[in-house]
Design an enzyme around this catalytic site. Structure first.
Site, PDB file in Angstrom:
ATOM      1  N   ARG A 144       0.834  -1.259   0.152  1.00  0.00           N
ATOM      2  CA  ARG A 144      -0.096  -0.152  -0.071  1.00  0.00           C
ATOM      3  C   ARG A 144       0.611   1.448   0.235  1.00  0.00           C
ATOM      4  NH1 ARG A 144      -2.476  -3.789   4.022  1.00  0.00           N
ATOM      5  NH2 ARG A 144      -3.966  -4.611   3.063  1.00  0.00           N
ATOM      6  N   LYS A 169      -2.075  -2.014   8.251  1.00  0.00           N
ATOM      7  CA  LYS A 169      -2.953  -2.704   8.384  1.00  0.00           C
ATOM      8  C   LYS A 169      -3.890  -3.565   9.416  1.00  0.00           C
ATOM      9  CE  LYS A 169      -7.752  -3.496   5.716  1.00  0.00           C
ATOM     10  NZ  LYS A 169      -8.011  -3.341   4.186  1.00  0.00           N
TER      11      LYS A 169
END
Length: 220
Positions: A144, A169
């Protein structure tokens, strides 16, 4: 404290410990439980869920009702393991009418074009190298963007060919292996970065040059 209130506290704590942010559930479910208790309803049913969801006015195509029902459905699933009389609302009672658009998949040519564009439009010194290398790393690792720009120099093992992603995350930490060609590209970038910034003021791996040395994002 009622059974529903106690169960909600346990449910939210469990979800939080699993890494969920609970933006909707943490805001909506206390209202739902308060409504259930005000109406002296100890058990969640589909009829109760629909009635509560529709208390909030919503325009056609709005996501208000679907979001409210999604929050209740998750809580009802949890409750069904405690109270067998609980009814879990099925999916599709309040479908969202927003159109889904498929994601744009970058081809190898697209990625090459982006990297070339960085070299054509950015400063020919470090910024161009920073962004082109960053784009290349994203494309070959699947990181990401937030994970990539938060990387410190200590997170990238160019000898072992591994990138350490810290608490991303769901607060997970993982190692991402690198291909030899990726290691070579990162090593070349690091050499160019250190040439332009022999005494950096940030530990970030990816940096740019402005009026003062800085990281790619707000870090550093």
């Amino acid at each position: 404290m009622t059974m529903l209130t106690e169960s909600l506290d346990h449910y939210l704590e469990l979800r939080h410990n699993l890494g969920y942010k609970l933006a909707d559930a943490g805001r909506l479910l206390p209202r739902f439980v308060a409504w259930m208790e005000a109406n002296e309803q100890p058990t969640v049913t589909i009829r109760h869920a629909i009635t509560w969801v529709e208390l909030q006015p919503a325009q056609p195509g709005s996501v208000v009702w679907p979001h409210r029902m999604t929050a209740v459905r998750g809580f009802a699933r949890y409750l069904s393991g405690i109270d067998p009389a609980t009814e879990v609302p099925p999916i599709g009672l309040f479908p969202s009418k927003r159109q889904w658009r498929p994601p744009f998949i970058f081809t190898a040519d697209n990625i090459t074009a982006l990297m070339d564009q960085a070299h054509r439009t950015l400063d020919s010194r470090l910024p161009a190298a920073t962004y082109s290398t960053l784009i290349g790393l994203l494309s070959v690792t699947g990181l990401r963007i937030g994970e990539a720009i938060r990387l410190d120099g200590a997170d990238i093992d160019l000898t072992g060919g591994v990138v350490l992603i810290r608490e991303s995350k769901f607060a997970k930490t993982r190692n991402v292996p690198l291909q030899p060609s990726t290691v070579a590209a990162l090593r070349a970038y690091a050499a160019q970065r250190d040439k332009h910034l022999p005494t950096p003021i940030t530990t970030s791996f990816f940096v740019t040059v402005g009026t003062a040395p800085s990281s790619v994002d707000s870090k550093g």
